[in-house]
Design an enzyme around this catalytic site. Structure first.
Site, short mmCIF file in Angstrom:
data_model
loop_
_atom_site.label_atom_id
_atom_site.label_comp_id
_atom_site.label_asym_id
_atom_site.label_seq_id
_atom_site.Cartn_x
_atom_site.Cartn_y
_atom_site.Cartn_z
N PRO A 1 -13.71 82.68 24.71
CA PRO A 1 -15.00 82.40 25.18
C PRO A 1 -16.00 81.96 24.22
CG PRO A 1 -14.25 84.49 25.90
CD PRO A 1 -13.25 84.08 25.13
N GLU A 2 -16.61 80.83 24.50
CA GLU A 2 -17.75 80.40 23.55
C GLU A 2 -18.88 80.58 24.08
OE1 GLU A 2 -16.61 76.16 22.42
OE2 GLU A 2 -14.56 76.47 22.68
N ARG B 1 -5.35 90.72 25.25
CA ARG B 1 -4.80 90.60 24.19
C ARG B 1 -5.14 91.59 23.10
NH1 ARG B 1 -3.25 85.06 23.23
NH2 ARG B 1 -2.55 85.70 21.33
N ARG C 1 -22.15 68.28 2.97
CA ARG C 1 -20.64 68.74 3.13
C ARG C 1 -19.94 67.51 3.17
NH1 ARG C 1 -20.43 74.03 6.73
NH2 ARG C 1 -22.76 74.63 6.08
#
Ligand code: ZN
Length: 283
Positions: free
Chosen positions: A2-3, A121, A163
């Site tokens: 789930p995000e 899980r 970056r």
């Protein structure tokens, strides 16, 4: 996993049944869920006897905010932070509902209902913090980047232009921007026309701005659709999200690009499969 949109959907769905309720009991069928304090007794000492004041989300964490302890009414509120990881789920069980097979933690409420955290899980975790300051001092929490809609174009630009990492990896970095995982990174990169392997500092300012706009738009659409169900995710009412039906690229390698018709391709970036259009997302 789930995000942001899935956890946001869960928080919004849980709030009406939880806010205002008193936490009267704690059952921990699987003690592995307790990430801190790690014993039921210590966890209960923080959580029990308090009223739930809000159910919220920060990044991919579900936060149950609790009021002051009744023995210290002018004291601080507490917070329980759940990380759903791969398969964490919540539902509110009625007084006579049997505990589900995979229940790992139950908060008993004064109206006879229970908030049930279940997790096939068993990677999900729960942490109890005795004050908002304690939550803020948690090293994981302290390093989270801004929520997508709190990220300014200037801050995004500044973070990316320094970056050298590939842009897909940067989007998955929770210290840069919070809540974006594999699904919404792929969908946002497609919407902005950015190849997932592009080094961040090679993106033009216009592309960086387009990418932030795409992240915000994709996440807003996903929240409106109730999140995405790939395998296990369900809302607390047991229904699937709807955004998986709106994916442009995620999980669609080999299928035609919705913009140009060319077959979508996939590659691994930062250990995660990335699906993209080789024509619409040129390096
Ligand atoms: Zn295309």
């Amino acid at each position: 996993m789930p995000e942001l949109p899935e956890v946001e959907t869960i928080a919004r769905a849980l709030a009406p049944g939880l806010v205002g309720r008193l936490v009267t009991g704690l059952d921990v069928p699987d003690a592995k869920v307790l990430a801190g304090p790690k014993t039921r007794a210590a966890f209960a000492k923080v959580a029990l006897g308090r009223a739930i004041t809000a159910v919220a989300r920060r990044a991919k964490l579900l936060l149950v905010h609790l009021g002051p302890h009744p023995e210290a009414p002018s004291g601080p509120g507490a917070v329980i932070a759940f990380h759903l990881k791969m398969t964490g789920r919540f539902h509110i069980a009625g007084p006579h509902d049997p505990a589900p097979d995979r229940a790992r933690l139950l908060l008993r409420l004064d109206d006879g209902h229970s908030l049930v955290f279940s997790d096939l899980r068993r990677f999900g975790t729960a942490r109890a913090f005795a004050s908002p300051e304690a939550l803020a001092a948690w090293d994981f929490y302290a390093t989270l980047g801004p929520e997508p809609w709190d990220m300014t174009p200037q801050a995004f630009e500044a973070a990316l232009c320094r970056r050298t990492t590939r842009v897909k990896a940067a989007l998955l970095d929770q210290t840069l921007i919070a809540g974006v995982g594999n699904i919404y990174a792929d969908e946002s990169l497609f919407a902005a026309g950015v190849h997932p392997e592009t080094p961040c500092r090679d993106l033009s300012p216009a592309k960086r701005a387009a990418l932030l706009g795409a992240i915000q738009a994709v996440i807003a659409r996903a929240i409106a659709a109730g999140g995405s169900t790939i395998r296990d995710y369900r809302t607390p009412d047991g229904v699937e999200g709807g955004f998986q039906n709106e994916f442009s690229v995620y999980g669609k390698a080999g299928e035609p690009c919705p913009a140009c018709g060319r077959p979508l391709d996939s590659l691994k970036v930062a250990g995660r499969t990335s699906t993209f259009c080789p024509r619409c997302q040129k390096k």
